[in-house]
Design a protein around this motif. Structure first.
Motif, PDB file in Angstrom:
ATOM      1  N   TYR A 170       2.757  18.201   6.155  1.00 51.28           N
ATOM      2  CA  TYR A 170       1.437  17.593   6.123  1.00 51.28           C
ATOM      3  C   TYR A 170       1.545  16.160   5.611  1.00 51.28           C
ATOM      4  CZ  TYR A 170      -0.819  22.043   7.084  1.00 51.28           C
ATOM      5  OH  TYR A 170      -1.238  23.213   7.677  1.00 51.28           O
ATOM      6  N   TYR A 171       0.884  15.225   6.321  1.00 51.03           N
ATOM      7  CA  TYR A 171       0.945  13.808   6.004  1.00 51.03           C
ATOM      8  C   TYR A 171      -0.444  13.266   5.684  1.00 51.03           C
ATOM      9  CZ  TYR A 171       5.592  13.846   8.152  1.00 51.03           C
ATOM     10  OH  TYR A 171       6.915  14.103   8.465  1.00 51.03           O
ATOM     11  N   CYS A 172      -0.538  12.500   4.618  1.00 55.56           N
ATOM     12  CA  CYS A 172      -1.750  11.754   4.322  1.00 55.56           C
ATOM     13  C   CYS A 172      -1.782  10.476   5.162  1.00 55.56           C
ATOM     14  CB  CYS A 172      -1.805  11.402   2.837  1.00 55.56           C
ATOM     15  SG  CYS A 172      -3.303  10.535   2.322  1.00 55.56           S
ATOM     16  N   ASN A 173      -2.959  10.123   5.648  1.00 60.44           N
ATOM     17  CA  ASN A 173      -3.153   8.922   6.453  1.00 60.44           C
ATOM     18  C   ASN A 173      -4.357   8.143   5.937  1.00 60.44           C
ATOM     19  OD1 ASN A 173      -4.980   7.886   9.003  1.00 60.44           O
ATOM     20  ND2 ASN A 173      -2.815   7.336   9.225  1.00 60.44           N
TER      21      ASN A 173
ATOM     22  N   SER B 170      -3.488  16.948  -2.412  1.00 59.95           N
ATOM     23  CA  SER B 170      -4.072  15.718  -2.915  1.00 59.95           C
ATOM     24  C   SER B 170      -3.307  14.527  -2.362  1.00 59.95           C
ATOM     25  CB  SER B 170      -4.040  15.672  -4.448  1.00 59.95           C
ATOM     26  OG  SER B 170      -4.779  16.724  -5.013  1.00 59.95           O
ATOM     27  N   CYS B 171      -4.018  13.419  -2.150  1.00 57.31           N
ATOM     28  CA  CYS B 171      -3.414  12.175  -1.709  1.00 57.31           C
ATOM     29  C   CYS B 171      -3.969  11.041  -2.552  1.00 57.31           C
ATOM     30  CB  CYS B 171      -3.709  11.920  -0.229  1.00 57.31           C
ATOM     31  SG  CYS B 171      -3.088  10.330   0.380  1.00 57.31           S
ATOM     32  N   ALA B 172      -3.080  10.265  -3.171  1.00 56.25           N
ATOM     33  CA  ALA B 172      -3.463   9.145  -4.017  1.00 56.25           C
ATOM     34  C   ALA B 172      -3.073   7.832  -3.348  1.00 56.25           C
ATOM     35  CB  ALA B 172      -2.807   9.251  -5.384  1.00 56.25           C
ATOM     36  N   GLY B 173      -4.044   6.965  -3.130  1.00 57.02           N
ATOM     37  CA  GLY B 173      -3.798   5.644  -2.590  1.00 57.02           C
ATOM     38  C   GLY B 173      -3.653   4.624  -3.702  1.00 57.02           C
TER      39      GLY B 173
ATOM     40  N   VAL C 119       0.844  -1.180   0.000  1.00 62.30           N
ATOM     41  CA  VAL C 119       0.000   0.000   0.000  1.00 62.30           C
ATOM     42  C   VAL C 119       0.885   1.237   0.000  1.00 62.30           C
ATOM     43  CG1 VAL C 119      -1.756   1.299   1.245  1.00 62.30           C
ATOM     44  CG2 VAL C 119      -1.850  -1.207   1.176  1.00 62.30           C
ATOM     45  N   GLN C 120       0.535   2.194  -0.829  1.00 60.47           N
ATOM     46  CA  GLN C 120       1.306   3.425  -0.927  1.00 60.47           C
ATOM     47  C   GLN C 120       0.370   4.628  -0.957  1.00 60.47           C
ATOM     48  OE1 GLN C 120       4.987   5.268  -3.651  1.00 60.47           O
ATOM     49  NE2 GLN C 120       3.949   3.393  -4.256  1.00 60.47           N
ATOM     50  N   LEU C 121       0.751   5.696  -0.257  1.00 63.54           N
ATOM     51  CA  LEU C 121       0.046   6.967  -0.261  1.00 63.54           C
ATOM     52  C   LEU C 121       1.018   8.044  -0.714  1.00 63.54           C
ATOM     53  CD1 LEU C 121      -1.735   6.725   3.216  1.00 63.54           C
ATOM     54  CD2 LEU C 121      -2.740   6.213   0.982  1.00 63.54           C
ATOM     55  N   VAL C 122       0.620   8.837  -1.702  1.00 61.63           N
ATOM     56  CA  VAL C 122       1.485   9.861  -2.272  1.00 61.63           C
ATOM     57  C   VAL C 122       0.767  11.201  -2.226  1.00 61.63           C
ATOM     58  CG1 VAL C 122       2.777  10.629  -4.284  1.00 61.63           C
ATOM     59  CG2 VAL C 122       2.619   8.185  -3.759  1.00 61.63           C
ATOM     60  N   GLU C 123       1.380  12.188  -1.540  1.00 64.03           N
ATOM     61  CA  GLU C 123       0.823  13.529  -1.439  1.00 64.03           C
ATOM     62  C   GLU C 123       1.374  14.424  -2.547  1.00 64.03           C
ATOM     63  OE1 GLU C 123       1.730  12.348   2.974  1.00 64.03           O
ATOM     64  OE2 GLU C 123       2.775  12.224   1.042  1.00 64.03           O
TER      65      GLU C 123
END
Length: 121
Positions: free
Chosen positions: A93-96, A21-24, A2-6
């Motif tokens: 800022y971090y996507c979770n 924006s955050c893409a899972g 699993v990867q999250l990219v801001e």
């Protein structure tokens, strides 16, 4: 995996706006909650905003009147619209995301790499 990219961080003047924006991606059955946290230098990471898969938002008091979170469940995307920004919003800022990999899996939290947001006076 699993990867999250801001994306969308950068420099903005006080009173201006920025959209994150955050893409899972990866093998994911469901993302239960998705949202944003931030970390100031020398401080612990803190909540900014989250949203459940049903669309229920949760905001920190410091941003509730200025920031708006949204999600696209099909595309596995989360967004943070930040308006009337202040110098004290400067942070990483971090996507979770809280994720179920299969229908019978336990939930697990994932984090993006973080993106710097700087608000100048």
């Amino acid at each position: 995996q699993v990867q999250l990219v801001e994306s969308g961080g950068g420099l903005v003047q006080a009173g201006g706006s920025l959209r994150l924006s955050c893409a899972g991606s990866g093998s994911i059955y469901n993302i239960n909650t998705m949202g944003w946290y931030r970390q100031f230098p020398g401080k612990q990471r803190e909540l900014v905003a989250t949203m459940t898969s049903e669309g229920t938002p949760n905001y920190a008091d410091s941003v509730k009147d200025r920031f708006t979170i949204s999600r696209d469940n099909v595309r596995r995307m989360a967004y943070l619209q930040m308006n009337n920004m202040k110098p004290e919003d400067t942070a990483v800022y971090y996507c979770n995301a809280v994720v179920l990999l299969t229908r019978m899996s336990v939930e697990r939290a994932y984090w993006g790499q973080g993106t710097q947001v700087t608000v100048s006076s």
